[in-house]
Design a protein around this motif. Structure first.
Motif, PDB file in Angstrom:
ATOM      1  N   THR A   1       0.814  -1.219   0.000  1.00  0.00           N
ATOM      2  CA  THR A   1       0.000   0.000   0.000  1.00  0.00           C
ATOM      3  C   THR A   1       0.841   1.258   0.000  1.00  0.00           C
ATOM      4  O   THR A   1       0.611   2.184  -0.786  1.00  0.00           O
ATOM      5  CB  THR A   1      -0.912   0.009   1.253  1.00  0.00           C
ATOM      6  OG1 THR A   1      -1.628  -1.203   1.284  1.00  0.00           O
ATOM      7  CG2 THR A   1      -1.872   1.188   1.235  1.00  0.00           C
TER       8      THR A   1
ATOM      9  N   ILE B   1       0.300   6.514   7.491  1.00  0.00           N
ATOM     10  CA  ILE B   1       0.394   7.281   8.739  1.00  0.00           C
ATOM     11  C   ILE B   1      -0.229   6.488   9.895  1.00  0.00           C
ATOM     12  O   ILE B   1      -1.272   5.853   9.751  1.00  0.00           O
ATOM     13  CB  ILE B   1      -0.267   8.677   8.573  1.00  0.00           C
ATOM     14  CG1 ILE B   1       0.230   9.644   9.633  1.00  0.00           C
ATOM     15  CG2 ILE B   1      -1.788   8.596   8.587  1.00  0.00           C
ATOM     16  CD1 ILE B   1      -0.050  11.101   9.305  1.00  0.00           C
TER      17      ILE B   1
ATOM     18  N   TYR C   1       2.896  13.446  13.803  1.00  0.00           N
ATOM     19  CA  TYR C   1       2.949  14.053  12.464  1.00  0.00           C
ATOM     20  C   TYR C   1       2.569  15.537  12.544  1.00  0.00           C
ATOM     21  O   TYR C   1       3.216  16.385  11.921  1.00  0.00           O
ATOM     22  CB  TYR C   1       2.015  13.301  11.496  1.00  0.00           C
ATOM     23  CG  TYR C   1       2.047  13.909  10.120  1.00  0.00           C
ATOM     24  CD1 TYR C   1       3.189  13.792   9.321  1.00  0.00           C
ATOM     25  CD2 TYR C   1       0.972  14.622   9.615  1.00  0.00           C
ATOM     26  CE1 TYR C   1       3.243  14.380   8.061  1.00  0.00           C
ATOM     27  CE2 TYR C   1       1.012  15.201   8.368  1.00  0.00           C
ATOM     28  CZ  TYR C   1       2.150  15.074   7.588  1.00  0.00           C
ATOM     29  OH  TYR C   1       2.208  15.665   6.347  1.00  0.00           O
TER      30      TYR C   1
ATOM     31  N   GLY D   1      -4.494  10.979   0.176  1.00  0.00           N
ATOM     32  CA  GLY D   1      -3.469  10.866   1.219  1.00  0.00           C
ATOM     33  C   GLY D   1      -3.665  11.983   2.225  1.00  0.00           C
ATOM     34  O   GLY D   1      -2.723  12.647   2.650  1.00  0.00           O
TER      35      GLY D   1
ATOM     36  N   ASP E   1      -7.480   8.129   2.369  1.00  0.00           N
ATOM     37  CA  ASP E   1      -6.175   7.722   2.903  1.00  0.00           C
ATOM     38  C   ASP E   1      -6.283   6.239   3.248  1.00  0.00           C
ATOM     39  O   ASP E   1      -7.339   5.787   3.714  1.00  0.00           O
ATOM     40  CB  ASP E   1      -5.848   8.532   4.177  1.00  0.00           C
ATOM     41  CG  ASP E   1      -4.357   8.532   4.515  1.00  0.00           C
ATOM     42  OD1 ASP E   1      -3.721   9.597   4.384  1.00  0.00           O
ATOM     43  OD2 ASP E   1      -3.827   7.462   4.895  1.00  0.00           O
TER      44      ASP E   1
ATOM     45  N   ALA F   1      -4.159   5.584  -3.156  1.00  0.00           N
ATOM     46  CA  ALA F   1      -4.192   6.384  -4.383  1.00  0.00           C
ATOM     47  C   ALA F   1      -4.248   5.501  -5.621  1.00  0.00           C
ATOM     48  O   ALA F   1      -4.849   5.875  -6.630  1.00  0.00           O
ATOM     49  CB  ALA F   1      -2.944   7.268  -4.424  1.00  0.00           C
TER      50      ALA F   1
ATOM     51  N   THR G   1      -0.825  15.974  -1.572  1.00  0.00           N
ATOM     52  CA  THR G   1       0.305  16.754  -1.054  1.00  0.00           C
ATOM     53  C   THR G   1       1.134  15.938  -0.063  1.00  0.00           C
ATOM     54  O   THR G   1       0.601  15.337   0.862  1.00  0.00           O
ATOM     55  CB  THR G   1      -0.202  18.058  -0.386  1.00  0.00           C
ATOM     56  OG1 THR G   1      -0.990  17.757   0.759  1.00  0.00           O
ATOM     57  CG2 THR G   1      -1.043  18.884  -1.360  1.00  0.00           C
TER      58      THR G   1
END
Ligand code: SAM
Length: 210
Positions: A8, A12, A18, A53, A77, A102, A118
């Motif tokens: 994949t 996160i 983060y 994402g 995501d 994605a 991004t």
């Protein structure tokens, strides 16, 4: 902060870490950067916007404000943690969060007017990146706009970070690496700009007549 799932991507897992990292990296100016993304991709009232994402979902919220209540802002995501967290915190009726990678988006053809992605391309396995660009093309309507972005610090920040990070990891994530792939997918009118917020931004259009 991220878990490496070889099929994949680098997904996160630690949202708090983060958020702390990005606050430091963008020197507290992430809102301004998101406003720049929204302006640059041309998101406006009534449009359907997708952020691929989406992680903690901040850009989804900025897109949602721009498209307003007649529009829709969607974040996708592969991270179960990120999607659950966004769904819990963000109850705006025009915002939605879906789980998926994605390279295999859970959306219909031509569902969106604008697509953003991004700080994500380098998280997608290299072998799946052209499939991801193909999916961005598929879910964008003809005439829609794609925005890709990734870290691109200015010379001062690069000098500060080089000894800390050992070399220049930013060459690896330079968003211009995808110029040929974006063109090969069929996008036209590619433009690159260097944001003052340590970020390189590449935009492209899906031609109106396809
Ligand atoms: C560096 S974070 C960027 C988060 C957010 N876009 C931002 O601008 O702050 C990278 C994100 O890409 C996600 N990701 C990893 N592999 C992915 C894939 N194959 N498709 C879509 N997103 C992916 C991660 O879960 C994470 O949320």
């Amino acid at each position: 902060m991220f878990v490496d799932d070889s099929d994949t991507g680098l997904v996160i897992a630690g949202l708090r870490r983060y958020n702390l990292f990005t606050a430091a990296f963008f020197l507290g100016r992430q809102r301004s950067l998101h406003a720049e993304f929204v302006r640059t991709v041309g998101a406006g009232p009534g449009q359907r916007a997708l952020d691929i994402g989406c992680g903690p979902g901040k850009l989804v919220r900025a897109l949602g404000t721009a498209v307003g209540e007649r529009g829709a802002a969607v974040g996708v995501d592969p991270s179960e943690i990120a999607i659950a967290d966004n769904r819990r915190r963000d109850l705006a009726p025009n915002h939605r969060y879906e789980r998926g990678p994605a390279q295999d988006l859970p959306f219909a053809d031509a569902e969106f007017d604008v697509v953003t992605c991004t700080f994500v391309m380098h998280h997608i396995p290299a072998a799946a990146r052209s499939a991801a660009l193909g999916e961005m093309w598929r879910v964008l309507r003809p005439g829609g706009t794609l925005l890709l972005a990734d870290a691109s610090p200015g010379p001062v920040m690069r000098r500060v970070l080089r000894p800390l990070l050992g070399g220049d990891p930013f060459a690896e994530v330079d968003i211009r690496r995808y110029t040929d792939g974006v063109k090969a997918t069929g996008f036209t009118g590619l433009e690159y700009r260097q944001s003052r917020y340590q970020t390189g931004i590449l935009t492209a259009a899906k031609p109106a007549s396809v």
